[in-house]
Design a protein around this motif. Structure first.
Motif, mmCIF file in Angstrom:
data_model
loop_
_atom_site.group_PDB
_atom_site.id
_atom_site.type_symbol
_atom_site.label_atom_id
_atom_site.label_comp_id
_atom_site.label_asym_id
_atom_site.label_seq_id
_atom_site.Cartn_x
_atom_site.Cartn_y
_atom_site.Cartn_z
ATOM 1 N N ASN A 178 0.974 -1.181 -0.034
ATOM 2 C CA ASN A 178 0.073 -0.187 -0.095
ATOM 3 C C ASN A 178 0.900 1.323 -0.080
ATOM 4 O OD1 ASN A 178 -2.422 -1.500 0.467
ATOM 5 N ND2 ASN A 178 -1.687 -1.843 2.459
ATOM 6 N N LYS A 179 0.676 2.270 -0.763
ATOM 7 C CA LYS A 179 1.132 3.423 -0.729
ATOM 8 C C LYS A 179 1.019 4.233 0.580
ATOM 9 C CE LYS A 179 3.251 4.422 -4.824
ATOM 10 N NZ LYS A 179 4.520 4.742 -4.763
ATOM 11 N N ALA A 180 2.006 4.809 1.061
ATOM 12 C CA ALA A 180 2.032 5.378 2.561
ATOM 13 C C ALA A 180 3.095 6.515 2.419
ATOM 14 C CB ALA A 180 1.991 4.483 3.604
ATOM 15 N N GLU A 181 3.155 7.269 3.572
ATOM 16 C CA GLU A 181 4.218 8.439 3.599
ATOM 17 C C GLU A 181 5.495 7.539 4.068
ATOM 18 O OE1 GLU A 181 2.837 11.314 6.180
ATOM 19 O OE2 GLU A 181 1.008 11.566 5.169
ATOM 20 N N GLN A 182 6.490 7.878 3.557
ATOM 21 C CA GLN A 182 7.739 7.278 3.913
ATOM 22 C C GLN A 182 8.211 7.278 5.525
ATOM 23 O OE1 GLN A 182 11.251 8.546 1.564
ATOM 24 N NE2 GLN A 182 10.564 7.275 -0.053
ATOM 25 N N GLU A 183 7.655 8.732 6.135
ATOM 26 C CA GLU A 183 7.875 8.943 7.547
ATOM 27 C C GLU A 183 7.153 7.766 8.235
ATOM 28 O OE1 GLU A 183 10.003 9.978 10.414
ATOM 29 O OE2 GLU A 183 10.604 10.827 8.363
ATOM 30 N N LYS A 184 5.939 7.424 8.008
ATOM 31 C CA LYS A 184 5.337 6.539 8.684
ATOM 32 C C LYS A 184 5.753 5.097 8.474
ATOM 33 C CE LYS A 184 0.779 8.949 8.789
ATOM 34 N NZ LYS A 184 -0.460 8.929 8.458
ATOM 35 N N ILE A 185 6.336 4.656 7.361
ATOM 36 C CA ILE A 185 6.892 3.610 7.111
ATOM 37 C C ILE A 185 8.121 3.465 7.761
ATOM 38 C CG2 ILE A 185 7.889 1.927 5.343
ATOM 39 C CD1 ILE A 185 6.227 3.258 3.313
ATOM 40 N N ARG A 186 8.908 4.307 8.006
ATOM 41 C CA ARG A 186 10.187 4.370 8.579
ATOM 42 C C ARG A 186 9.930 4.449 9.984
ATOM 43 N NH1 ARG A 186 11.737 8.826 6.453
ATOM 44 N NH2 ARG A 186 13.232 8.014 4.867
ATOM 45 N N GLU A 187 9.205 4.850 10.488
ATOM 46 C CA GLU A 187 8.599 4.848 11.853
ATOM 47 C C GLU A 187 8.290 3.371 12.477
ATOM 48 O OE1 GLU A 187 5.006 6.800 14.154
ATOM 49 O OE2 GLU A 187 6.066 8.185 13.387
ATOM 50 N N LEU A 188 7.432 2.905 11.474
ATOM 51 C CA LEU A 188 7.306 1.414 11.786
ATOM 52 C C LEU A 188 8.251 0.510 11.845
ATOM 53 C CD1 LEU A 188 4.837 -0.246 12.632
ATOM 54 C CD2 LEU A 188 4.068 -0.433 10.234
ATOM 55 N N MET A 189 9.130 0.785 10.814
ATOM 56 C CA MET A 189 10.603 -0.117 10.663
ATOM 57 C C MET A 189 11.302 0.084 12.019
ATOM 58 S SD MET A 189 11.245 0.313 6.661
ATOM 59 C CE MET A 189 12.903 -0.253 6.472
ATOM 60 N N SER A 190 11.303 1.211 12.348
ATOM 61 C CA SER A 190 12.249 1.821 13.545
ATOM 62 C C SER A 190 11.584 0.799 14.791
ATOM 63 C CB SER A 190 12.294 3.047 13.725
ATOM 64 O OG SER A 190 13.069 3.404 14.836
ATOM 65 N N ARG A 191 10.107 0.928 15.122
ATOM 66 C CA ARG A 191 9.613 0.268 16.154
ATOM 67 C C ARG A 191 9.904 -1.226 16.063
ATOM 68 N NH1 ARG A 191 3.431 0.810 15.793
ATOM 69 N NH2 ARG A 191 4.197 2.933 15.053
ATOM 70 N N ASN A 192 9.875 -1.895 14.736
ATOM 71 C CA ASN A 192 10.206 -3.501 14.747
ATOM 72 C C ASN A 192 11.638 -3.520 15.116
ATOM 73 O OD1 ASN A 192 8.001 -5.314 13.068
ATOM 74 N ND2 ASN A 192 7.570 -3.273 12.282
ATOM 75 N N LEU A 193 12.549 -2.809 14.541
ATOM 76 C CA LEU A 193 14.029 -3.181 14.982
ATOM 77 C C LEU A 193 14.153 -2.745 16.559
ATOM 78 C CD1 LEU A 193 16.024 -1.303 12.233
ATOM 79 C CD2 LEU A 193 15.965 -3.616 12.695
ATOM 80 N N THR A 194 13.506 -1.894 17.112
ATOM 81 C CA THR A 194 13.652 -1.689 18.451
ATOM 82 C C THR A 194 13.144 -2.960 19.168
ATOM 83 O OG1 THR A 194 13.529 0.934 18.036
ATOM 84 C CG2 THR A 194 13.179 -0.349 20.582
ATOM 85 N N GLY A 195 12.027 -3.276 18.685
ATOM 86 C CA GLY A 195 11.313 -4.462 19.384
ATOM 87 C C GLY A 195 12.143 -5.920 19.430
ATOM 88 N N ARG A 196 12.809 -5.797 18.258
ATOM 89 C CA ARG A 196 13.978 -7.008 18.134
ATOM 90 C C ARG A 196 15.022 -6.814 19.012
ATOM 91 N NH1 ARG A 196 15.096 -11.123 14.560
ATOM 92 N NH2 ARG A 196 17.555 -11.598 14.863
ATOM 93 N N LYS A 197 15.460 -5.668 19.140
ATOM 94 C CA LYS A 197 16.757 -5.544 19.900
ATOM 95 C C LYS A 197 16.561 -5.967 21.330
ATOM 96 C CE LYS A 197 18.990 -2.448 16.929
ATOM 97 N NZ LYS A 197 19.246 -1.007 16.794
ATOM 98 N N LEU A 198 14.984 -5.551 21.855
ATOM 99 C CA LEU A 198 14.860 -5.589 23.003
ATOM 100 C C LEU A 198 14.501 -7.073 23.640
ATOM 101 C CD1 LEU A 198 12.728 -2.466 23.631
ATOM 102 C CD2 LEU A 198 15.134 -2.708 24.598
#
Length: 304
Positions: A178-198
């Motif tokens: 789905n088309k979406a704003e890059q900032e929202k996509i980046r934010e969700l990716m960052s959340r996933n990475l943070t969750g993985r590290k924790l």
């Protein structure tokens, strides 16, 4: 150009757990055509990808093995992405970000490839591979032909897909995003990475991801933690200090070491909660007598 071939190959080099014996021959196809040609000649060849969810026997694997890590072609048509089985999921999610496409942000946190993600219907943070999966080209081992399978054919469920039957080998897959704003996509990716590290050990600590699947309406990590398994040290292997569902190879572990620890984990939860955990890690290869005994309990459907 002939397919890259290596003889008497140490399979531990192809897994994130860094465990595995040798196989007679390993093939590294550079294209889907090369992969299908190999399977046409011998449809029984074992196929692996990034090796992030595998426990390969220290006694090795009989016959030949195909590694798909070099199959990395990707094409984009509007909001649809077609990716070959060897494309790293993290790379694909970054490519989707550049195209302002949302739906596979959670791939960023996985060491697995597209083939493995579809095989396991990988998921995180309420996103599932099946959510955006459209279709795949697969090799049918029985008919020795390339076929197309649509989402409704794939029998997707939690950590499950039709590919686990062993009949089909994924060549490439199509995802509709789905088309979406890059900032929202980046934010969700960052959340996933943070969750993985924790919640998960880094690849600096050789591991194969979660050892067991979550039972219905519960968490394998919670059950194992409650059973006192977090941080449990069993010699060459140990359970991660921060999450009880991850087994770490301390450096010299064998497949038997891992299976023995998995059996301890399984038995503890069964004793405490009367729940029989199902392994998420896939076992592959020959078995010693002791490994056969353990696998009859942990992997009752596994045929030698």
């Amino acid at each position: 150009m002939p397919v890259e071939v290596k003889e008497n190959f140490d399979l531990s080099r192809l897994t994130t757990l860094k465990i595995g014996g040798k196989c007679d021959t390993v093939y590294f196809p550079q294209s889907v055509d090369e992969l299908t040609e190999l399977l046409d000649k011998d449809s029984t060849l074992t196929v692996i990808g990034s090796g992030s969810n595998l426990l390969i026997s220290s006694d090795g694997v009989k016959g030949g093995v195909i590694c798909t890590k070099q199959l990395k072609n990707v094409s984009i048509n509007g909001s649809a992405i077609t990716a070959e089985c060897g494309v790293p999921g993290s790379f694909l999610s970054q490519l989707a970000l550049k195209e302002s496409l949302s739906g596979i942000e959670f791939f960023i946190a996985f060491p697995g490839s597209v083939g493995g993600n579809v095989y396991m219907n990988a998921s995180a943070h309420n996103q599932f591979t099946s959510d955006c999966f459209v279709s795949a080209r697969c090799y049918d081992r029985e008919t020795k032909s390339v076929i197309s399978l649509k989402k409704q054919d794939m029998e997707f469920a939690y950590k499950q897909s039709l590919l686990q039957s062993g009949r089909y080998v994924l060549l490439d897959a199509v995802f509709e995003l789905n088309k979406a704003e890059q900032e929202k996509i980046r934010e969700l990716m960052s959340r996933n990475l943070t969750g993985r590290k924790l919640s998960q050990p880094s690849m600096a600590y050789p591991n194969a991801g979660c050892a067991f699947k979550n039972p219905t309406n519960d968490s394998a990590g919670r059950l194992l933690d409650k059973a006192g398994m977090k941080g449990f040290d069993d010699g060459n292997v140990k359970i991660w200090d921060k999450h009880a569902n991850f087994i770490i190879n301390k450096g010299n572990a064998t497949s038997t070491d891992v299976l023995e620890l998995m059996l301890k984990m399984y038995n503890k939860v069964k004793e405490n909660n009367n729940i029989e955990l199902t392994p998420e890690v896939i076992y592959l290869g020959e078995m010693s007598k002791r490994e056969e005994e353990i696998c009859r309990i942990l992997y009752p459907k596994l045929q030698k």
